[in-house]
Design a protein around this motif. Structure first.
Motif, short mmCIF file in Angstrom:
data_model
loop_
_atom_site.label_atom_id
_atom_site.label_comp_id
_atom_site.label_asym_id
_atom_site.label_seq_id
_atom_site.Cartn_x
_atom_site.Cartn_y
_atom_site.Cartn_z
N UNK A 105 0.93 -1.18 -0.08
CA UNK A 105 -0.01 0.04 -0.03
C UNK A 105 0.83 1.42 0.12
N UNK A 106 0.46 2.37 -0.54
CA UNK A 106 1.28 3.63 -0.63
C UNK A 106 1.42 3.95 0.91
N UNK A 107 0.66 3.71 1.87
CA UNK A 107 0.97 4.42 3.10
C UNK A 107 2.22 3.57 3.58
N UNK A 108 2.86 2.49 3.19
CA UNK A 108 4.01 1.91 3.43
C UNK A 108 5.15 2.95 3.38
N UNK A 109 4.91 3.93 2.25
CA UNK A 109 6.05 4.74 1.99
C UNK A 109 6.21 5.69 3.35
N UNK A 110 4.98 5.78 4.11
CA UNK A 110 5.09 6.75 5.11
C UNK A 110 5.81 6.30 6.27
N UNK A 111 6.20 5.10 6.12
CA UNK A 111 7.14 4.35 7.24
C UNK A 111 8.65 4.64 6.97
N UNK A 112 9.10 5.24 6.03
CA UNK A 112 10.40 5.37 5.49
C UNK A 112 11.23 5.94 6.62
N UNK A 113 10.96 7.08 7.05
CA UNK A 113 11.76 7.89 8.29
C UNK A 113 11.82 6.82 9.23
N UNK A 114 10.76 6.29 9.91
CA UNK A 114 11.12 5.38 11.03
C UNK A 114 11.90 4.32 10.83
N UNK A 115 11.51 3.55 9.47
CA UNK A 115 12.71 2.52 9.20
C UNK A 115 14.05 3.18 8.93
N UNK A 116 14.29 4.26 8.36
CA UNK A 116 15.90 4.84 8.26
C UNK A 116 16.37 4.94 9.41
N UNK A 117 15.70 5.59 10.44
CA UNK A 117 16.29 5.58 11.85
C UNK A 117 16.86 4.41 12.46
N UNK A 118 16.32 3.11 11.78
CA UNK A 118 16.94 1.82 12.71
C UNK A 118 18.40 1.76 11.97
N UNK A 119 18.71 2.25 11.02
CA UNK A 119 20.10 2.08 10.39
C UNK A 119 20.61 3.32 9.62
N UNK A 120 20.81 4.32 10.40
CA UNK A 120 20.67 5.70 9.69
C UNK A 120 22.08 5.96 8.77
N UNK A 121 23.20 5.32 8.96
CA UNK A 121 24.22 5.15 8.18
C UNK A 121 23.90 4.78 6.76
N UNK A 122 23.53 3.55 6.82
CA UNK A 122 22.97 2.77 5.60
C UNK A 122 21.72 3.48 4.89
N UNK A 123 20.90 4.15 5.73
CA UNK A 123 19.80 4.66 4.98
C UNK A 123 20.17 6.00 4.43
N UNK A 124 21.12 6.86 5.09
CA UNK A 124 21.65 8.08 4.40
C UNK A 124 22.41 7.63 3.28
N UNK A 125 23.20 6.74 3.09
CA UNK A 125 23.88 6.15 2.03
C UNK A 125 22.80 5.91 0.84
N UNK A 126 21.99 5.26 0.94
CA UNK A 126 20.95 4.89 0.00
C UNK A 126 20.27 5.90 -0.38
N UNK A 127 19.81 6.94 0.54
CA UNK A 127 19.11 8.04 0.11
C UNK A 127 19.92 9.08 -0.87
N UNK A 128 21.25 9.13 -0.37
CA UNK A 128 22.25 9.97 -1.10
C UNK A 128 22.15 9.31 -2.59
N UNK A 129 22.34 7.91 -2.74
CA UNK A 129 22.22 7.30 -4.07
C UNK A 129 21.03 7.49 -4.68
N UNK A 130 19.99 7.56 -4.07
CA UNK A 130 18.50 7.59 -4.79
C UNK A 130 18.22 8.81 -5.25
N UNK A 131 19.18 10.11 -4.99
CA UNK A 131 18.90 11.26 -5.21
C UNK A 131 19.65 11.60 -6.66
#
Length: 119
Positions: A6-32
């Motif tokens: 469901x598109x609502x799952x996308x709203x969970x991205x910030x909480x999910x990213x907070x669980x592994x911030x280093x990896x999440x930031x690397x992924x988000x930088x790449x996705x930009x």
């Protein structure tokens, strides 16, 4: 199962990213890379490429995001359809390429097995 994705799952991205911030930031930088507006490839084409990749990887969330972004970047329904059909053709080509590899590997195995039986 209803609402498996469901598109609502996308709203969970910030909480999910907070669980592994280093990896999440690397992924988000790449996705930009998709969102760059100063690249040689204009945003509309970046989104059509992203949409084609989303279709071939079958990522429903990517499909959601990049379909909306392609529309916002000025893509037409016809361009979206064309990108989808190009992606389908390339995916089919990948299947053919892997089929050729499978045939070669099969033949190599068959010959090895024959040689082993002969020795």
């Amino acid at each position: 199962m209803t609402n498996y994705q469901t598109p609502d799952d996308l709203k969970a991205i910030p909480a999910f990213a907070a669980l592994a911030p280093v990896e999440a930031n690397a992924f988000l930088a790449f996705s930009h890379a998709v969102e760059r507006e100063d690249g040689l490839i204009p945003p509309k084409y970046r989104e059509l490429i992203s949409l084609a990749v989303a279709l071939t990887t079958q990522c429903a969330y990517c499909l959601d995001v990049h379909t909306v972004q392609a529309a916002k970047a000025g893509a037409t329904r016809e361009e979206v359809a064309e990108a989808a059909l190009i992606a389908a053709a390339v995916r089919a080509g990948g299947t053919l390429g892997h089929a050729l590899l499978a045939q070669r590997l099969f033949e190599q195995h068959r010959l090895r097995a024959r040689d082993e039986r002969a020795s």
